[in-house]
Design a protein around this motif. Structure first.
Motif: not given
Length: 70
Positions: A5-11, A16-21, A36-39, A47-49
């Motif tokens: 999942x990318x950050x938007x899907x996790x949020x 919650x919002x992406x900034x809250x993640x 909280x689960x780590x990316x 680097x990057x995604x």
């Protein structure tokens, strides 16, 4: 549904919002949550995604539900 999942899907999954993640992942934030689960990095260069394992997010959500029953 993909397993990564990318950050938007996790949020969206967590409600919650992406900034809250980002705040939950930042140890300097007052909203930091060490559980909280780590990316993990998706690129070869380190680097990057980043992405999250869907199963880890599901487990975290189930753990949060269990806390309310305790």
């Amino acid at each position: 549904m993909p397993n990564v999942l990318r950050i938007g899907a996790v949020a969206e999954m967590v409600g919650i919002s992406v900034s809250s993640v980002r705040n939950r992942l930042n140890p300097k934030s007052k909203y930091y949550d060490p559980t909280f689960p780590k990316p993990f990095r998706l690129g070869l260069t380190g680097k990057g995604a980043v992405g999250w394992d869907k199963k880890e997010v599901d487990i975290w959500i189930e753990g949060q539900k269990a806390l309310r029953a305790a």
